[in-house]
Motif scaffolding. Structure first.
Motif, PDB file in Angstrom:
ATOM      1  N   VAL A 131      10.452   2.252   0.410  1.00  0.00           N
ATOM      2  CA  VAL A 131       9.781   1.313   1.307  1.00  0.00           C
ATOM      3  C   VAL A 131      10.511  -0.020   1.194  1.00  0.00           C
ATOM      4  O   VAL A 131      10.317  -0.769   0.238  1.00  0.00           O
ATOM      5  CB  VAL A 131       8.288   1.135   0.961  1.00  0.00           C
ATOM      6  CG1 VAL A 131       7.611   0.299   2.037  1.00  0.00           C
ATOM      7  CG2 VAL A 131       7.597   2.480   0.822  1.00  0.00           C
ATOM      8  N   ALA A 132      11.379  -0.300   2.149  1.00  0.00           N
ATOM      9  CA  ALA A 132      12.149  -1.544   2.125  1.00  0.00           C
ATOM     10  C   ALA A 132      11.258  -2.698   2.559  1.00  0.00           C
ATOM     11  O   ALA A 132      10.463  -2.568   3.492  1.00  0.00           O
ATOM     12  CB  ALA A 132      13.352  -1.436   3.052  1.00  0.00           C
ATOM     13  N   GLY A 133      11.405  -3.831   1.881  1.00  0.00           N
ATOM     14  CA  GLY A 133      10.672  -5.034   2.248  1.00  0.00           C
ATOM     15  C   GLY A 133      11.594  -6.021   2.937  1.00  0.00           C
ATOM     16  O   GLY A 133      12.657  -6.347   2.408  1.00  0.00           O
ATOM     17  N   VAL A 134      11.214  -6.475   4.135  1.00  0.00           N
ATOM     18  CA  VAL A 134      12.033  -7.425   4.882  1.00  0.00           C
ATOM     19  C   VAL A 134      11.318  -8.769   4.931  1.00  0.00           C
ATOM     20  O   VAL A 134      10.098  -8.856   4.779  1.00  0.00           O
ATOM     21  CB  VAL A 134      12.323  -6.916   6.312  1.00  0.00           C
ATOM     22  CG1 VAL A 134      13.097  -5.599   6.254  1.00  0.00           C
ATOM     23  CG2 VAL A 134      11.039  -6.721   7.109  1.00  0.00           C
ATOM     24  N   PHE A 135      12.076  -9.836   5.165  1.00  0.00           N
ATOM     25  CA  PHE A 135      11.515 -11.178   5.121  1.00  0.00           C
ATOM     26  C   PHE A 135      10.853 -11.598   6.425  1.00  0.00           C
ATOM     27  O   PHE A 135      10.054 -12.535   6.436  1.00  0.00           O
ATOM     28  CB  PHE A 135      12.596 -12.197   4.739  1.00  0.00           C
ATOM     29  CG  PHE A 135      13.033 -12.082   3.306  1.00  0.00           C
ATOM     30  CD1 PHE A 135      12.241 -12.560   2.275  1.00  0.00           C
ATOM     31  CD2 PHE A 135      14.231 -11.477   2.985  1.00  0.00           C
ATOM     32  CE1 PHE A 135      12.627 -12.444   0.952  1.00  0.00           C
ATOM     33  CE2 PHE A 135      14.632 -11.354   1.658  1.00  0.00           C
ATOM     34  CZ  PHE A 135      13.838 -11.831   0.642  1.00  0.00           C
ATOM     35  N   SER A 136      11.181 -10.931   7.527  1.00  0.00           N
ATOM     36  CA  SER A 136      10.566 -11.301   8.803  1.00  0.00           C
ATOM     37  C   SER A 136      10.286 -10.045   9.617  1.00  0.00           C
ATOM     38  O   SER A 136      11.005  -9.046   9.524  1.00  0.00           O
ATOM     39  CB  SER A 136      11.472 -12.245   9.600  1.00  0.00           C
ATOM     40  OG  SER A 136      12.601 -11.562  10.091  1.00  0.00           O
ATOM     41  N   ASP A 196       0.816  -1.211   0.000  1.00  0.00           N
ATOM     42  CA  ASP A 196       0.000   0.000   0.000  1.00  0.00           C
ATOM     43  C   ASP A 196       0.853   1.266   0.000  1.00  0.00           C
ATOM     44  O   ASP A 196       0.530   2.237  -0.698  1.00  0.00           O
ATOM     45  CB  ASP A 196      -0.931   0.031   1.219  1.00  0.00           C
ATOM     46  CG  ASP A 196      -2.111  -0.917   1.075  1.00  0.00           C
ATOM     47  OD1 ASP A 196      -2.216  -1.573   0.020  1.00  0.00           O
ATOM     48  OD2 ASP A 196      -2.921  -0.997   2.017  1.00  0.00           O
ATOM     49  N   HIS A 197       1.931   1.262   0.772  1.00  0.00           N
ATOM     50  CA  HIS A 197       2.727   2.500   0.861  1.00  0.00           C
ATOM     51  C   HIS A 197       3.581   2.712  -0.383  1.00  0.00           C
ATOM     52  O   HIS A 197       3.880   3.851  -0.738  1.00  0.00           O
ATOM     53  CB  HIS A 197       3.519   2.515   2.160  1.00  0.00           C
ATOM     54  CG  HIS A 197       2.636   2.706   3.360  1.00  0.00           C
ATOM     55  ND1 HIS A 197       2.007   1.647   3.983  1.00  0.00           N
ATOM     56  CD2 HIS A 197       2.211   3.837   3.992  1.00  0.00           C
ATOM     57  CE1 HIS A 197       1.254   2.109   4.964  1.00  0.00           C
ATOM     58  NE2 HIS A 197       1.358   3.430   4.994  1.00  0.00           N
ATOM     59  N   HIS A 198       3.939   1.636  -1.059  1.00  0.00           N
ATOM     60  CA  HIS A 198       4.527   1.791  -2.397  1.00  0.00           C
ATOM     61  C   HIS A 198       3.518   2.462  -3.320  1.00  0.00           C
ATOM     62  O   HIS A 198       3.838   3.417  -4.029  1.00  0.00           O
ATOM     63  CB  HIS A 198       4.916   0.424  -2.970  1.00  0.00           C
ATOM     64  CG  HIS A 198       6.354   0.095  -2.823  1.00  0.00           C
ATOM     65  ND1 HIS A 198       7.366   0.906  -3.287  1.00  0.00           N
ATOM     66  CD2 HIS A 198       6.974  -0.971  -2.261  1.00  0.00           C
ATOM     67  CE1 HIS A 198       8.533   0.361  -3.027  1.00  0.00           C
ATOM     68  NE2 HIS A 198       8.329  -0.779  -2.391  1.00  0.00           N
ATOM     69  N   ALA A 199       2.295   1.953  -3.309  1.00  0.00           N
ATOM     70  CA  ALA A 199       1.262   2.472  -4.199  1.00  0.00           C
ATOM     71  C   ALA A 199       0.897   3.915  -3.866  1.00  0.00           C
ATOM     72  O   ALA A 199       0.456   4.663  -4.739  1.00  0.00           O
ATOM     73  CB  ALA A 199       0.018   1.588  -4.125  1.00  0.00           C
ATOM     74  N   MET A 200       1.075   4.329  -2.625  1.00  0.00           N
ATOM     75  CA  MET A 200       0.740   5.678  -2.197  1.00  0.00           C
ATOM     76  C   MET A 200       1.830   6.692  -2.545  1.00  0.00           C
ATOM     77  O   MET A 200       1.673   7.885  -2.284  1.00  0.00           O
ATOM     78  CB  MET A 200       0.472   5.694  -0.690  1.00  0.00           C
ATOM     79  CG  MET A 200      -0.799   4.959  -0.297  1.00  0.00           C
ATOM     80  SD  MET A 200      -0.889   4.576   1.483  1.00  0.00           S
ATOM     81  CE  MET A 200      -0.971   6.241   2.182  1.00  0.00           C
ATOM     82  N   GLY A 201       2.933   6.216  -3.110  1.00  0.00           N
ATOM     83  CA  GLY A 201       3.942   7.137  -3.601  1.00  0.00           C
ATOM     84  C   GLY A 201       5.131   7.365  -2.693  1.00  0.00           C
ATOM     85  O   GLY A 201       5.970   8.234  -2.980  1.00  0.00           O
ATOM     86  N   TYR A 202       5.248   6.586  -1.624  1.00  0.00           N
ATOM     87  CA  TYR A 202       6.444   6.704  -0.786  1.00  0.00           C
ATOM     88  C   TYR A 202       7.626   6.146  -1.566  1.00  0.00           C
ATOM     89  O   TYR A 202       7.574   5.046  -2.100  1.00  0.00           O
ATOM     90  CB  TYR A 202       6.259   5.958   0.530  1.00  0.00           C
ATOM     91  CG  TYR A 202       5.281   6.651   1.458  1.00  0.00           C
ATOM     92  CD1 TYR A 202       5.715   7.584   2.392  1.00  0.00           C
ATOM     93  CD2 TYR A 202       3.917   6.379   1.378  1.00  0.00           C
ATOM     94  CE1 TYR A 202       4.815   8.238   3.225  1.00  0.00           C
ATOM     95  CE2 TYR A 202       3.011   7.030   2.212  1.00  0.00           C
ATOM     96  CZ  TYR A 202       3.470   7.952   3.125  1.00  0.00           C
ATOM     97  OH  TYR A 202       2.580   8.600   3.948  1.00  0.00           O
ATOM     98  N   ALA A 203       8.693   6.936  -1.624  1.00  0.00           N
ATOM     99  CA  ALA A 203       9.799   6.616  -2.531  1.00  0.00           C
ATOM    100  C   ALA A 203      10.644   5.452  -2.047  1.00  0.00           C
ATOM    101  O   ALA A 203      11.194   4.696  -2.855  1.00  0.00           O
ATOM    102  CB  ALA A 203      10.683   7.849  -2.719  1.00  0.00           C
TER     103      ALA A 203
END
Length: 231
Positions: free
Chosen positions: A154-159, A145-152
Motif C-alpha cells: 500500500v503505497a502512500g502518496v503526499f497528494s 486501514d488497508h495496511h492493517a488489513m494485511g495488504y502487502a
C-alpha cells in the motif's frame, strides 16, 4: 430607602448592567482547527475554509455558529493534523474520515456526513486479494486501514493528485480514496477506469481525548441539529 441601601442597590444595578453589556459584546470562542492540506474541493483563503460542496459548507458554518465560535483554520499534512489534536495545539480537526486508529488517539464526534471509500482501477480486480498493489493518500484512513488489513503493498502518496497518474502509468493495480474526492477529481481519472465500492466510512470532527475545553457535548448536539436542519 436608606442611603446605605440606596448605594448598595445602585452598585448591584451598575455591576449587572456592566456584566450584561460585556456579555453582549463578548468575542466568540476562538478555536484552532486543522484541515488536511491538498484535499480536492477544499481550500483556505484569507483564513477561511472554502468548500465546493454547498451542503458541506452550510453544515460546518451551522456548527460554527451553533458553538458560538470562530474557527481559525490551519492547513497541514494529515498526520500533523492528527498530532496537533492528539498532542496540541489544535482544538479540533475537520473534516477527517473516521477509523479506529484515529479514534484511539482522539475523541471522535458524531458523523457530519457519510463518505465511503472507493477503489479506482483500470481492470477488474478482486478486492480481497492481499497481493494487490494499492495506493492511497499518506496518513489517510484508506492508507492506514488497508495496511492493517494485511495488504502487502500500500503505497502512500503526499497528494491526491498523484493517484490518477500512478494508476494511468500502471504503477499500481488500484487506488483508494473517499468517494467525494473521487467525484471532485473526476476529470483527472484515465479513460475507461472502473469503480468499486469500498469500506463504508463517516467523516466529521476530532477533538483532544481529555476534551479540555468541554466541546464534545455541545459539538455533537450542534452536528445533530445542523444535520436535521438539512434534512
Amino acid at each position: 430607602m436608606r442611603p446605605a441601601r440606596l448605594v448598595g442597590w445602585m452598585c448591584v444595578t451598575w455591576v449587572a448592567t456592566w456584566v450584561s453589556a460585556g456579555m453582549a459584546h463578548a468575542e466568540p470562542m476562538r478555536l484552532r482547527v486543522g484541515v488536511p492540506e491538498g484535499m480536492p474541493g477544499y481550500a483556505l483563503r484569507n483564513g477561511q475554509l472554502l468548500i465546493d460542496s454547498e451542503p458541506k459548507r452550510q453544515l460546518y458554518q451551522c456548527v460554527e455558529k451553533a458553538l458560538g465560535a470562530r474557527f481559525v483554520w490551519e492547513a497541514l499534512p494529515a498526520r500533523r493534523v492528527v498530532q496537533g489534536v492528539a498532542e496540541g495545539p489544535l482544538d479540533l480537526a475537520f473534516p477527517l474520515g473516521f477509523n479506529e486508529e484515529r479514534a484511539a488517539r482522539m475523541l471522535q464526534s458524531e458523523p457530519a456526513w457519510e463518505n465511503p471509500d472507493v477503489w479506482v482501477s483500470l481492470k477488474a480486480i478482486d478486492a480481497q486479494d492481499k497481493r494487490l498493489r494499492l495506493a492511497a493518500r499518506l496518513g489517510s484512513p484508506q492508507h492506514d486501514d488497508h495496511h492493517a488489513m494485511g495488504y502487502a503493498r500500500v503505497a502512500g502518496v503526499f497528494s491526491y493528485e498523484e493517484l490518477p497518474r500512478m494508476l494511468s502509468q500502471g504503477m499500481v493495480d488500484a487506488v483508494i480514496l473517499p468517494r467525494s474526492l473521487y467525484e471532485d477529481m473526476k476529470s483527472a481519472w484515465p479513460s475507461g477506469h472502473r469503480l468499486l465500492e469500498g469500506k463504508p466510512r463517516s467523516s466529521g470532527f476530532y477533538l483532544p481525548k481529555p476534551d479540555p475545553r468541554q466541546l464534545a457535548a455541545p459539538l455533537n448536539q450542534a452536528i445533530r441539529r445542523c444535520r436535521a436542519a438539512q434534512g
